[in-house]
Enzyme design. Structure first.
Site, PDB file in Angstrom:
ATOM      1  N   CYS A 230      47.104  47.728  32.110  1.00  0.00           N
ATOM      2  CA  CYS A 230      48.398  47.050  32.177  1.00  0.00           C
ATOM      3  C   CYS A 230      49.289  47.282  30.975  1.00  0.00           C
ATOM      4  O   CYS A 230      50.475  46.998  31.035  1.00  0.00           O
ATOM      5  CB  CYS A 230      48.181  45.560  32.383  1.00  0.00           C
ATOM      6  SG  CYS A 230      47.468  45.257  33.988  1.00  0.00           S
TER       7      CYS A 230
ATOM      8  N   PHE B 177      46.571  42.031  41.806  1.00  0.00           N
ATOM      9  CA  PHE B 177      47.083  43.395  41.652  1.00  0.00           C
ATOM     10  C   PHE B 177      47.782  43.921  42.899  1.00  0.00           C
ATOM     11  O   PHE B 177      47.389  43.615  44.020  1.00  0.00           O
ATOM     12  CB  PHE B 177      45.946  44.347  41.238  1.00  0.00           C
ATOM     13  CG  PHE B 177      45.421  44.065  39.849  1.00  0.00           C
ATOM     14  CD1 PHE B 177      46.269  44.140  38.758  1.00  0.00           C
ATOM     15  CD2 PHE B 177      44.109  43.708  39.641  1.00  0.00           C
ATOM     16  CE1 PHE B 177      45.813  43.861  37.479  1.00  0.00           C
ATOM     17  CE2 PHE B 177      43.631  43.428  38.365  1.00  0.00           C
ATOM     18  CZ  PHE B 177      44.495  43.503  37.285  1.00  0.00           C
TER      19      PHE B 177
ATOM     20  N   HIS C 178      55.159  41.549  30.282  1.00  0.00           N
ATOM     21  CA  HIS C 178      54.316  41.966  31.413  1.00  0.00           C
ATOM     22  C   HIS C 178      53.729  40.711  32.075  1.00  0.00           C
ATOM     23  O   HIS C 178      52.991  39.957  31.426  1.00  0.00           O
ATOM     24  CB  HIS C 178      53.190  42.876  30.919  1.00  0.00           C
ATOM     25  CG  HIS C 178      52.118  43.097  31.944  1.00  0.00           C
ATOM     26  ND1 HIS C 178      52.368  43.686  33.166  1.00  0.00           N
ATOM     27  CD2 HIS C 178      50.805  42.778  31.956  1.00  0.00           C
ATOM     28  CE1 HIS C 178      51.249  43.718  33.870  1.00  0.00           C
ATOM     29  NE2 HIS C 178      50.282  43.181  33.157  1.00  0.00           N
TER      30      HIS C 178
HETATM   31  C1  LIG Z   1      45.633  32.701  39.428  1.00  0.00           C
HETATM   32  C2  LIG Z   1      44.495  32.392  38.481  1.00  0.00           C
HETATM   33  C3  LIG Z   1      43.272  33.257  38.843  1.00  0.00           C
HETATM   34  C4  LIG Z   1      44.105  30.912  38.671  1.00  0.00           C
HETATM   35  O1  LIG Z   1      45.161  30.076  38.236  1.00  0.00           O
HETATM   36  P1  LIG Z   1      44.813  28.841  37.275  1.00  0.00           P
HETATM   37  O2  LIG Z   1      46.054  28.128  36.901  1.00  0.00           O
HETATM   38  O3  LIG Z   1      43.964  29.315  36.136  1.00  0.00           O
HETATM   39  O4  LIG Z   1      44.030  27.883  38.296  1.00  0.00           O
HETATM   40  P2  LIG Z   1      42.692  27.091  38.109  1.00  0.00           P
HETATM   41  O5  LIG Z   1      42.442  26.712  36.669  1.00  0.00           O
HETATM   42  O6  LIG Z   1      42.761  25.975  39.129  1.00  0.00           O
HETATM   43  O7  LIG Z   1      41.577  28.106  38.557  1.00  0.00           O
HETATM   44  C5  LIG Z   1      41.345  28.397  39.943  1.00  0.00           C
HETATM   45  C6  LIG Z   1      39.972  29.033  40.073  1.00  0.00           C
HETATM   46  O8  LIG Z   1      40.046  30.366  39.533  1.00  0.00           O
HETATM   47  C7  LIG Z   1      38.954  30.536  38.609  1.00  0.00           C
HETATM   48  N1  LIG Z   1      39.366  31.557  37.652  1.00  0.00           N
HETATM   49  C8  LIG Z   1      40.445  31.580  36.875  1.00  0.00           C
HETATM   50  N2  LIG Z   1      40.490  32.712  36.136  1.00  0.00           N
HETATM   51  C9  LIG Z   1      39.381  33.402  36.483  1.00  0.00           C
HETATM   52  C10 LIG Z   1      38.857  34.652  36.085  1.00  0.00           C
HETATM   53  N3  LIG Z   1      39.511  35.418  35.204  1.00  0.00           N
HETATM   54  N4  LIG Z   1      37.703  35.067  36.651  1.00  0.00           N
HETATM   55  C11 LIG Z   1      37.057  34.291  37.588  1.00  0.00           C
HETATM   56  N5  LIG Z   1      37.541  33.126  37.999  1.00  0.00           N
HETATM   57  C12 LIG Z   1      38.660  32.668  37.463  1.00  0.00           C
HETATM   58  C13 LIG Z   1      38.778  29.168  38.011  1.00  0.00           C
HETATM   59  O9  LIG Z   1      37.512  29.043  37.394  1.00  0.00           O
HETATM   60  C14 LIG Z   1      38.903  28.292  39.254  1.00  0.00           C
HETATM   61  O10 LIG Z   1      37.718  28.363  40.007  1.00  0.00           O
HETATM   62  P3  LIG Z   1      37.243  27.126  40.915  1.00  0.00           P
HETATM   63  O11 LIG Z   1      37.108  25.971  39.960  1.00  0.00           O
HETATM   64  O12 LIG Z   1      35.943  27.568  41.513  1.00  0.00           O
HETATM   65  O13 LIG Z   1      38.328  26.912  41.942  1.00  0.00           O
HETATM   66  C15 LIG Z   1      44.940  32.605  37.010  1.00  0.00           C
HETATM   67  O14 LIG Z   1      43.943  32.088  36.138  1.00  0.00           O
HETATM   68  C16 LIG Z   1      45.196  34.061  36.694  1.00  0.00           C
HETATM   69  O15 LIG Z   1      46.215  34.615  37.093  1.00  0.00           O
HETATM   70  N6  LIG Z   1      44.258  34.684  35.973  1.00  0.00           N
HETATM   71  C17 LIG Z   1      44.287  36.105  35.667  1.00  0.00           C
HETATM   72  C18 LIG Z   1      44.977  36.386  34.358  1.00  0.00           C
HETATM   73  C19 LIG Z   1      44.606  37.770  33.882  1.00  0.00           C
HETATM   74  O16 LIG Z   1      43.561  37.990  33.296  1.00  0.00           O
HETATM   75  N7  LIG Z   1      45.481  38.758  34.139  1.00  0.00           N
HETATM   76  C20 LIG Z   1      45.254  40.120  33.732  1.00  0.00           C
HETATM   77  C21 LIG Z   1      46.071  40.409  32.461  1.00  0.00           C
HETATM   78  S1  LIG Z   1      45.754  41.973  31.794  1.00  0.00           S
HETATM   79  C22 LIG Z   1      46.359  42.989  32.951  1.00  0.00           C
HETATM   80  O17 LIG Z   1      47.360  42.636  33.542  1.00  0.00           O
HETATM   81  C23 LIG Z   1      45.693  44.286  33.187  1.00  0.00           C
HETATM   82  C24 LIG Z   1      44.406  44.445  33.461  1.00  0.00           C
HETATM   83  C25 LIG Z   1      43.900  45.811  33.715  1.00  0.00           C
HETATM   84  C26 LIG Z   1      42.705  46.188  33.136  1.00  0.00           C
HETATM   85  C27 LIG Z   1      42.229  47.480  33.303  1.00  0.00           C
HETATM   86  C28 LIG Z   1      42.938  48.402  34.089  1.00  0.00           C
HETATM   87  O18 LIG Z   1      42.505  49.639  34.270  1.00  0.00           O
HETATM   88  C29 LIG Z   1      44.104  47.976  34.725  1.00  0.00           C
HETATM   89  C30 LIG Z   1      44.563  46.682  34.527  1.00  0.00           C
END
Ligand SMILES: CC(C)(COP(=O)(O)OP(=O)(O)OC[C@H]1O[C@@H](n2cnc3c(N)ncnc32)[C@H](O)[C@@H]1OP(=O)(O)O)[C@@H](O)C(=O)NCCC(=O)NCCSC(=O)/C=C/c1ccc(O)cc1
Length: 353
Positions: A122, A170, A276
């Protein structure tokens, strides 16, 4: 879709009405017809990497071509005047590489100097722009085409492969920009953004947080739950470093040619922002630590909502959105992109009057 109940509940919870992800819409090269023809794409135990790469090897440069042709038309000069090409992608591997295929599709001159950035993920778009700036400033008259294109087909999978958060975020997309550093030519569009200074920071001991593993069954992403917090904790330090002109000294005494939004109360709110949109909580954390007014990340939130996270290509969409709003922008701005490392690309921008 073919996700079983537990995975489906988790996925629905994440994606429902875009409330958690901040995403309403995404675009994909992969169609239902392709999935029917290639069940190995959602069988984590099947060997599918060869088929995935065979599909992206042509599709990625073609997607980039659409964006690049539009950028060249907006620029106003013929493609034959492009001297350098910087192409960022994580989704097409092979040699001759995707940059050569793109150069051929666009009819660039045989002497065009090509560079491909792979696997920056990213932050690839931010790095490509920073590199283009260095090339333009060091080669008089250079015109650098920056192209970023991503197709998630290399990492698409069923729920048994995990990575549902990645599947919720993604999307596919391509963006392109022409970068130059005077002298300006007849018919050439006047500059929209000036890239004043760029820095790259790797946050120590965070290699585990973001990554990509390649296997015979495709590419798996790893996005640690701590990523939004890690970015929030480090972003202001990166910005201070960039606005000091890369000076590592903590005293705000350097960067004579840079503005000093670092003094005064409103400071970060005096800038425009190209961030980003890696995920909705990343933007929320940046808002919080920098105490930004609600509309400051509007361009990033808009792109996230309309397209999702298109990895390296996303930042070009954000810049394009800011271009549309440019009459409303302050003179100085900041660009931020994040990716594996954890790496933070920071750039001081100026919107010429
Ligand atoms: C939409 C999410 C997933 C959830 O929103 P939230 O406000 O945190 O909501 P919650 O706190 O209610 O969490 C909902 C559920 O998601 C889970 N969760 C929350 N992040 C997670 C988690 N990274 N894992 C696995 N469970 C989770 C969380 O534990 C919870 O699980 P559960 O209690 O069972 O419902 C939000 O956390 C989010 O967007 N996270 C992703 C952020 C992130 O790391 N983005 C990537 C940035 S870097 C980038 O863009 C590039 C990367 C890349 C790298 C290499 C490449 O080659 C190409 C690209």
């Amino acid at each position: 879709m073919f996700f079983p109940a537990t995975a489906n509940n988790f996925f629905t919870n994440l994606c429902f009405a875009g409330e958690k992800t901040g995403i309403d819409k995404r675009h994909f090269h992969l169609t239902e017809e392709t999935l029917v023809a290639h069940p190995e794409l959602y069988d984590h135990d099947a060997q599918s990497l060869d088929n995935r790469l065979a599909m992206t090897v042509d599709a990625v440069p073609k997607l980039a071509q659409c964006a690049a042709a539009k950028a060249i038309a907006d620029w106003g000069r013929p493609a034959s005047e492009i001297t350098h090409l910087v192409f960022s992608t994580y989704s097409a591997w092979g040699a001759p590489s995707a940059d050569l295929r793109l150069a051929t599709l666009l009819g660039l001159r045989p002497t065009v100097s090509r560079t491909i950035l792979s696997l920056h993920g990213c932050y690839g778009g931010g790095r490509a722009l920073g590199l283009a700036r260095e090339l333009a400033e060091n080669n008089r008259g250079a015109r650098v085409l920056v192209a970023c294109a991503e197709i998630t087909l290399v990492c698409f999978g069923g729920p048994d492969g995990g990575n549902l958060v990645g599947h919720a975020l993604f999307g596919d997309g391509a963006g392109a920009v022409i970068v130059g550093a005077g002298p300006f030519r007849d018919g050439e569009q006047s500059p929209i953004f000036e890239m004043v200074h760029a820095t790259q920071t790797t946050v120590p001991k965070t290699e585990h947080a973001l990554g990509m593993q390649v296997s015979g069954s495709g590419v798996d992403f790893h996005l640690a739950i701590q990523v939004p917090t890690l970015i929030g904790q480090n972003v202001e330090r990166c910005l201070l470093h960039a606005f000091r002109g890369g000076d590592d000294d903590d005293n705000d005494d350097g960067g004579a040619h840079l503005p000093s939004p670092l003094s005064g109360n409103g400071k970060w709110n005096d800038l425009f922002w190209a961030v980003h949109p890696g995920g909705r909580p990343i933007l929320d954390n940046i808002d919080k630590v920098l105490k930004l007014e609600p509309e400051k990340l509007a361009a990033s939130r808009h792109v996230l909502r309309e397209y999702g996270n298109m990895s390296g290509a996303t930042i070009v969409f954000v810049l394009d959105e800011l271009r549309r709003r440019r009459s409303l922008l302050p003179e100085w701005g900041a660009m931020l992109a994040f990716g594996p490392g954890v790496t933070i690309e920071t750039m001081v921008l100026r919107c010429p009057r």
